[in-house]
Enzyme design. Structure first.
Site, short mmCIF file in Angstrom:
data_model
loop_
_atom_site.label_atom_id
_atom_site.label_comp_id
_atom_site.label_asym_id
_atom_site.label_seq_id
_atom_site.Cartn_x
_atom_site.Cartn_y
_atom_site.Cartn_z
N LYS A 264 0.84 -1.08 0.03
CA LYS A 264 -0.14 -0.10 0.04
C LYS A 264 1.00 1.11 -0.02
CE LYS A 264 -4.06 1.99 2.06
NZ LYS A 264 -3.64 3.26 2.22
N ARG A 269 -3.88 8.80 -5.48
CA ARG A 269 -4.38 8.10 -6.49
C ARG A 269 -4.27 8.83 -7.80
NH1 ARG A 269 -8.31 3.91 -5.43
NH2 ARG A 269 -8.45 2.75 -7.47
N GLU A 320 -0.93 4.97 -8.03
CA GLU A 320 -0.62 6.08 -6.98
C GLU A 320 0.58 6.78 -7.60
OE1 GLU A 320 -2.55 5.72 -4.25
OE2 GLU A 320 -1.90 6.44 -2.54
N PHE A 360 -1.11 -0.16 -10.10
CA PHE A 360 -1.55 -1.52 -9.80
C PHE A 360 -2.61 -2.21 -10.47
CE2 PHE A 360 -2.86 1.85 -6.68
CZ PHE A 360 -3.97 1.92 -6.80
#
Ligand code: AMP
Length: 580
Positions: A264, A269, A320, A360
């Site tokens: 993470k 974003r 991200e 991702f």
């Protein structure tokens, strides 16, 4: 459709308390909207432009008060409007309380109006159409540069000047994005389905790929189900981001056969849209959008450069953007924010804080929409989009593919712990757990993506043993044995090995080495002197440790130098926590 008709319908909707009736009124509005359907479907939600469109009216409340004041007459000022707002509390009621019309002036003409034929609260006006309102608001949004605020006020004045009270009520609310008539996105979705006799789930899908209620309504009416199903993602038109819920490793492994585990990243974003148009004059184009679908391309030139350097096919990638230091290590999220909405001096800001994208997910590649594909297929596609075209794709390690977020698939909790520890060590926030078979649900905060929850409770344990590490960690003590108090004794509850950086291990070794009581190979027995605060996901009954309990997924939180072993938690507390 006349704007007066729209205002009348909006009034009926606002007065209706029952949800089903609201849907029926919106349905009728859409069914009767004719060539103004697209605009009506947005206005009824208080939107002027489609949700994907970053265009804003860029007009503040005071400019709106000014326009209302001018249309209301020579003896009304913007301050009067504001005072009345303070009294009445809502801009629609304020606008509806004036008697508009007949104010001559530049704006009466630039707004498309004829000035003197204005509305008036008694309904003697009403020549304004929904289309005219929209066109004027479009011009208003487009006004830029010096004098643009005056032009915006002129245009808005022109509109108010032609409004009846009820029209003014809803115009003011649309302009200030405060429609508040109880029409949410779900209402419009259901109303489109009812009005044009198409299934709700297909309307929903069309909305997800387009983010445009107007277009979906028009296509549902004109082309039916076939038209809706033919709607696809478009490169350059942002999609709502799929969101994550908090969750535990235990939940994830109980619900899915295995989990997809990713780091993470602590950033912001971004959705990257890349269109490699090579025909004629046009150049390849990369555009970047935020989590709220706002365009942030100009603020993030690194992401555009990344796309130009690494992408060859058309693509929509989800990821991200992370701020990094000179060595490439991630910096805290606040650093990204300094860059994210920057409009001026981007080059200077870039010198201060560098950002790097990590992707991702892949929603679209080379003409294929991938929302309905399983996560693992989308990740494979992401890999192939990012892998260098000249490289032998099979022999490239994922870790060497720039901009690719790594994905592990496992059902082994220890492996998940190790990935978590590695993520923390690399300076990231922790891990995401995802259902490998799940589709991409735009805008949903579902169960298929889980951000690992931080521990709710922690307990203070005495460290009673440890193990010397291996390889590069051979000089560090690790895998610390934990115990709680049971009367005069200490009973073990687990071992904490992960979630500790090398730097921290060195510190802990220095702290614990003087307390070594005995050694047997790698195993070390420690005098009970040091207390660790430990997080965990669950306390299980287990024969593995002498207490009869085991901490599931214990994590090192910190040393408690302020506590002696006598202050550590007791077996009773563990029992209480387990039964909670
Ligand atoms: P939160 O903002 O705490 O709700 O966490 C969800 C956010 O984490 C997402 O919206 C992303 O911006 C971010 N994130 C970081 N890494 C990942 C990842 N590997 N997968 C999905 N989201 C991620």
């Amino acid at each position: 459709m006349e704007f007066a008709t729209f205002a009348d319908r909006a009034g009926t909707i606002e007065a209706e308390p029952a949800d089903l009736e609201v849907i029926a009124h919106v349905r009728d509005l859409l069914a009767d909207a004719g060539s103004d359907l697209e605009v009506a479907a947005r206005f009824v939600q208080g939107r002027v432009f489609p949700a994907w469109d970053s265009t804003t009216l860029d007009i503040g409340p005071s400019a709106c008060y000014e326009a209302i004041a001018r249309a209301a007459g020579t003896n009304v000022s913007a301050d009067d409007v504001e005072d009345r707002l303070a009294e009445v509390g809502e801009i629609g009621d304020v606008a509806a309380s004036y008697d508009f019309g007949g104010q001559q002036g530049l704006g009466a003409f630039t707004g498309g109006g004829t000035g003197g034929t204005g509305g008036g609260s008694d309904g003697n006006g009403g020549d304004l159409t929904v289309r005219e309102v929209y066109k004027t608001l479009e011009d208003l949004a487009a006004a830029e540069g010096s004098g643009s605020q005056d032009r915006k006020v002129d245009l808005l004045f022109g509109l108010f000047n032609r409004c009846s009270s009820e029209e003014a009520r809803y115009l003011a609310r649309i302009v200030l994005s405060e429609m508040r008539i109880g029409v949410g996105e779900g209402t419009v979705r259901d109303a489109i389905a009812d009005a044009f006799d198409v299934p709700k789930d297909r309307v929903e899908r069309a909305l997800q790929v387009s983010n445009d209620y107007g277009q979906v309504a028009r296509i549902a009416r004109d082309d039916g189900l076939e038209g809706l199903d033919a709607m696809n993602l478009e490169v350059g038109r942002p999609v709502q981001a799929m969101l994550a819920q908090a969750g535990t490793v235990t939940d994830a492994l109980e619900e899915w056969d295995e989990a997809a585990v990713e780091w993470k990243y602590d950033g912001a974003r971004v959705q990257l849209h890349y269109d490699p148009v090579d025909s004629g004059e046009s150049m390849a184009e990369a555009r970047v959008f935020s989590r709220n679908m706002e365009e942030v391309t100009d603020a993030l030139p690194e992401v555009v450069e990344f796309a130009e350097a690494h992408l060859e096919e058309s693509a929509i990638l989800d990821g991200e953007v992370v701020a990094i230091d000179a060595e490439g290590a991630p910096l805290p999220f606040q650093e990204v924010l300094k860059r994210f909405r920057r409009k001026h001096d981007v080059a200077k800001a870039r010198e201060d804080v560098t950002v790097r994208p990590v992707f991702f997910d892949c929603l679209h590649a080379d003409g294929d929409d991938l929302l309905a594909e399983p996560l693992t297929t989308r990740h494979d596609r992401l890999r192939s989009v990012l892998v260098d075209a000249d490289a032998d794709a099979d022999s490239v390690d994922d870790g060497d593919i720039e901009g690719l977020s790594l994905l592990w698939r496992t059902d082994d909790p220890d492996e998940i712990e190790a990935i978590d520890a590695e993520a923390l060590e690399a300076g990231h926030e922790g891990i995401m757990l995802k259902n490998p078979g799940s589709t991409y649900s735009p805008g949903r905060r579902g169960k298929h993506w889980r951000k690992r929850k931080p521990d709710v409770e922690t307990i203070d344990c005495v460290v009673t043993g440890a193990e010397w590490g291996e390889g590069r960690r051979a000089t560090f003590l690790g895998t610390f044995e934990l115990a709680v108090r049971a009367g005069e004794d200490l009973e073990t509850v687990g071992k904490v090995a992960t979630g500790i950086t090398d730097e921290k291990l060195a510190e802990l070794t220095e702290l614990l080495e003087p307390h070594i009581a005995a050694e047997d190979g790698q195993e070390v027995e420690l005098e009970p002197e040091i207390v660790f605060e430990v997080g965990y996901e669950e306390i299980q009954s287990s024969p593995t440790y002498s207490s009869g309990y085991a901490l599931r997924f214990p994590r090192f939180v910190g040393v408690r130098p302020d506590k002696d072993p006598a202050d550590a938690d007791s077996l009773e507390r563990l029992e209480r926590l387990q039964s909670n």
